[in-house]
Design an enzyme around this catalytic site. Sequence first.
Site, PDB file in Angstrom:
ATOM      1  N   HIS A  34      -7.677   3.149  -1.121  1.00 34.35           N
ATOM      2  CA  HIS A  34      -8.119   2.007  -1.923  1.00 34.35           C
ATOM      3  C   HIS A  34      -9.528   2.178  -2.482  1.00 34.35           C
ATOM      4  CE1 HIS A  34      -4.768   0.092   0.303  1.00 34.35           C
ATOM      5  NE2 HIS A  34      -4.682  -0.669  -0.756  1.00 34.35           N
ATOM      6  N   GLU A  56      -1.090   0.763  -7.102  1.00 34.25           N
ATOM      7  CA  GLU A  56       0.113   0.610  -6.291  1.00 34.25           C
ATOM      8  C   GLU A  56       1.416   0.712  -7.078  1.00 34.25           C
ATOM      9  OE1 GLU A  56      -1.479  -1.877  -2.483  1.00 34.25           O
ATOM     10  OE2 GLU A  56      -0.592  -3.058  -4.109  1.00 34.25           O
ATOM     11  N   GLU A  76       2.599 -11.585  10.111  1.00 29.96           N
ATOM     12  CA  GLU A  76       1.549 -12.421   9.529  1.00 29.96           C
ATOM     13  C   GLU A  76       1.847 -13.907   9.654  1.00 29.96           C
ATOM     14  OE1 GLU A  76       0.366 -11.429   5.569  1.00 29.96           O
ATOM     15  OE2 GLU A  76      -0.007  -9.319   6.066  1.00 29.96           O
ATOM     16  N   HIS A  84      -0.080   4.533  -4.316  1.00 27.31           N
ATOM     17  CA  HIS A  84       0.616   4.475  -3.039  1.00 27.31           C
ATOM     18  C   HIS A  84       1.676   3.368  -3.056  1.00 27.31           C
ATOM     19  CE1 HIS A  84      -2.873   1.762  -2.662  1.00 27.31           C
ATOM     20  NE2 HIS A  84      -2.059   0.999  -1.929  1.00 27.31           N
ATOM     21  N   CYS A 133       2.052  -9.461   1.593  1.00 23.55           N
ATOM     22  CA  CYS A 133       2.028  -8.168   0.914  1.00 23.55           C
ATOM     23  C   CYS A 133       1.458  -7.138   1.870  1.00 23.55           C
ATOM     24  CB  CYS A 133       1.235  -8.216  -0.386  1.00 23.55           C
ATOM     25  SG  CYS A 133      -0.417  -8.883  -0.222  1.00 23.55           S
ATOM     26  N   HIS A 162       1.849  -2.601   3.064  1.00 14.62           N
ATOM     27  CA  HIS A 162       2.235  -1.212   2.814  1.00 14.62           C
ATOM     28  C   HIS A 162       3.208  -0.747   3.883  1.00 14.62           C
ATOM     29  CE1 HIS A 162      -1.977  -1.900   1.513  1.00 14.62           C
ATOM     30  NE2 HIS A 162      -1.571  -1.277   0.421  1.00 14.62           N
ATOM     31  N   GLU A 187      -6.605  -1.450  -6.198  1.00 12.98           N
ATOM     32  CA  GLU A 187      -5.180  -1.509  -5.875  1.00 12.98           C
ATOM     33  C   GLU A 187      -4.431  -0.662  -6.904  1.00 12.98           C
ATOM     34  OE1 GLU A 187      -3.776  -2.427  -3.365  1.00 12.98           O
ATOM     35  OE2 GLU A 187      -4.876  -4.054  -2.419  1.00 12.98           O
TER      36      GLU A 187
END
Length: 197
Positions: free
Chosen positions: A41, A132, A103, A48, A83, A85, A130
């Site tokens: 990042h 992504e 979460e 990614h 959100c 990864h 970001e």
Amino acid sequence: MPSTPVTAANSSSNGTAQEILLELVDEDGNTIGTAEKLSAHQAPGRLHRAFSVFLFDETGRLLLQRRALGKYHSPGVWSNTCCGHPYPGESPFAAAARRTHEELGVSPSLLAEAGTVRYNHPDPDSGLVEQEYNHLFVGLAQSALRPDPEEVGETSFVTPDELAERHARAPFSAWFMTVLDAARPAIRELTGPAAGW
């Protein structure tokens, strides 16, 4: 949530912090390697794999979360339901379900794929980027939320009008509108025309 070979390999049993690896991908979403989370990042960012989840209640309101103030990236801002990864080798679907439970303490119902979107969003406050290839998911939140305070500062279910009002006055994540707009066709299919998405 049960441990899998992937999650077990990415957790530490002795209480020490462990390096978190992300999957690096090419422009078509093919895995080409791994990188440590923070380094991926840092500007200019490395492309990614990521995921974004949008959960709704039975009346078609979207569940938003305000990210906890202790998060190193985009703390205190509003964003989509969840959100994150996938771990290397973990499917985006499994990662989305896992992180939503970690979460928010809820297991999504009717979780469905909603396409992918690729973006490059610098965060002016942190200097992080970001970069992504994001897998989108939509579903329902049908049980009581139990947010982890280290991850989530606040939650709120909103209608489209309430979202527009909040978006105009409160800070949101840099990626929020990009992922929301990309997921809208699947959101409309899930919530129906009356919900107004």
